[in-house]
Enzyme design. Structure first.
Site, PDB file in Angstrom:
ATOM      1  N   GLU A 109      54.818  41.377  89.776  1.00  0.00           N
ATOM      2  CA  GLU A 109      55.969  41.011  88.942  1.00  0.00           C
ATOM      3  C   GLU A 109      55.553  41.117  87.489  1.00  0.00           C
ATOM      4  O   GLU A 109      54.511  40.586  87.104  1.00  0.00           O
ATOM      5  CB  GLU A 109      56.425  39.560  89.181  1.00  0.00           C
ATOM      6  CG  GLU A 109      57.322  39.305  90.347  1.00  0.00           C
ATOM      7  CD  GLU A 109      57.779  37.852  90.365  1.00  0.00           C
ATOM      8  OE1 GLU A 109      58.283  37.360  89.325  1.00  0.00           O
ATOM      9  OE2 GLU A 109      57.616  37.208  91.414  1.00  0.00           O
ATOM     10  N   GLU A 115      51.754  33.234  93.752  1.00  0.00           N
ATOM     11  CA  GLU A 115      51.489  32.329  92.626  1.00  0.00           C
ATOM     12  C   GLU A 115      50.968  30.976  93.101  1.00  0.00           C
ATOM     13  O   GLU A 115      51.292  29.917  92.560  1.00  0.00           O
ATOM     14  CB  GLU A 115      52.744  32.186  91.756  1.00  0.00           C
ATOM     15  CG  GLU A 115      53.206  33.513  91.170  1.00  0.00           C
ATOM     16  CD  GLU A 115      54.543  33.438  90.467  1.00  0.00           C
ATOM     17  OE1 GLU A 115      54.944  32.324  90.054  1.00  0.00           O
ATOM     18  OE2 GLU A 115      55.203  34.492  90.328  1.00  0.00           O
TER      19      GLU A 115
END
Length: 368
Positions: A292, A183
């Site tokens: 995720e 991320e």
């Protein structure tokens, strides 16, 4: 009629002995000469299979306990009526040293270990949450960690630590995936370029440096997973800015969730992921993993979202895996949150596409 005289009998026996040596003894002697005792694998060559096979998509899981406690994994497996093939778990640089047992525990349960390797002190995040700070305040605390600035990683200040993990993972002798500094296109971790005094280009330099340390250590059993967050706005830099290149990446990944923070009553799987997936595919054709994901039931549509998501996945044949975030954190993302949700997930992953097995003998598929 052939008459077996004594010379002919000697000749026949000599030929038989030579054939026996050529086909039975000589291969064994050769193998021993190259590496000592002959193993069962040397006697019977077994072709290694790719993971996952073409046309298949693995199902993975991430829990808040990781390999320290498999109870959440067992509940997930029971609810989904299948064993996940990959387990993602996180370790932070400030406190974690290499521990082989964590990887072996995952392997022994028939799952490929995927290490979420995070260069920060996650305890600052925990303290901020305990203080009941707002989400914006928590992000500010967790992302401001100058000790873990990207330039310091790229400059080699953590090389001793990185090398210790490289040597440890090499010693495992079976495939391991590493999702390093995920991320990166956000603003909530100290390795994001938008915070912590980081500069444009620092992320790629840090990634390549860590990768090169592993390569120099001979840790070739690593599958490198580069994983961006779904893009919420066009005001942030292009995701390609953070990509270290196909020579440094084996799987590309994306993280995204359906929940009440989406600023919309309902967002389908495509609503969450499609724009970012399309952007990533514009600069890399590496296999993709949803590293995720999860869904909340804030308006009672969690089971519906799961059904729709798994109907959509086959439209993306390059997505080779999906990892479910089985955690009750901020919102309850778990499939065990209700019988209806568990049933929806179990029915979805019962499709032949998700019938996959991992073993240490397989090798990660790094091409489409």
């Amino acid at each position: 009629m052939i008459r077996f005289t004594f010379p002919r009998i000697v000749l026949v026996l000599t030929g038989a002995l030579l054939l026996t040596y050529a086909f039975a003894v000589a291969p064994t002697v050769g193998a021993e000469g190259r590496g000592g005792a002959v193993t069962a694998e040397a006697k019977v060559a077994r072709p290694r299979a790719p993971f996952p096979p073409a046309g298949k998509t693995f199902i993975g899981v991430m829990t808040d306990k990781g390999p320290h406690d498999f109870a959440p994994v067992d509940r997930f497996a029971a609810a989904s009526r299948r064993q996940p093939q990959v387990m993602l778990f996180s370790e932070g640089w400030a406190s974690a040293t290499f521990d082989r047992t964590l990887f072996d525990r995952i392997r022994d349960r028939g799952m490929m270990p995927m290490l979420g390797w995070e260069p920060w002190d996650y305890r600052l995040d925990e303290r901020a949450r305990q203080q009941k700070l707002t989400a914006q305040q928590i992000d500010a605390v967790r992302s401001a960690q100058p000790s873990y600035r990207l330039s310091r990683i790229a400059g080699g200040e953590f090389d001793t630590y990185v090398r210790s993990w490289a040597e440890g993972i090499k010693s495992l002798g079976y495939p391991v995936a590493i999702r390093f500094a995920h991320e990166m296109n956000g603003y909530w971790y100290p390795w994001c370029e938008l915070v912590n005094g980081n500069q444009p280009g620092d992320y790629v330099k840090a990634w390549r440096h860590v990768h090169d340390v592993f390569r120099a250590a001979g840790a070739t059993n690593v599958t490198w997973v580069w994983s961006a967050n779904v893009r919420y706005t066009d005001l942030t830099p292009p995701i390609a800015t953070y990509y270290p290149g196909d020579d440094y990446v084996d799987w590309v990944g994306v993280t995204g969730y359906y929940g009440k923070y989406d600023f919309a009553p309902y967002l389908s799987f495509d609503g969450v992921f499609k724009k970012t997936i399309t952007e990533i595919r514009s600069f890399s054709r590496k296999p993709m993993v949803v590293t995720e994901t999860g869904a909340s039931d804030h308006i009672g549509r969690k089971a519906e979202w799961i059904k729709e998501a798994f109907r959509t996945l086959p439209r993306y044949p390059f997505i080779i895996g999906l990892i479910w975030f089985e955690v009750n954190k901020e919102l309850d993302w778990r499939i065990v949150s209700s019988p209806a949700v568990a049933t929806a997930f179990a029915d979805a992953v019962a499709a032949p596409r998700y019938q996959v097995t991992w073993s240490p003998d397989t090798f990660p598929r790094t091409e489409e």
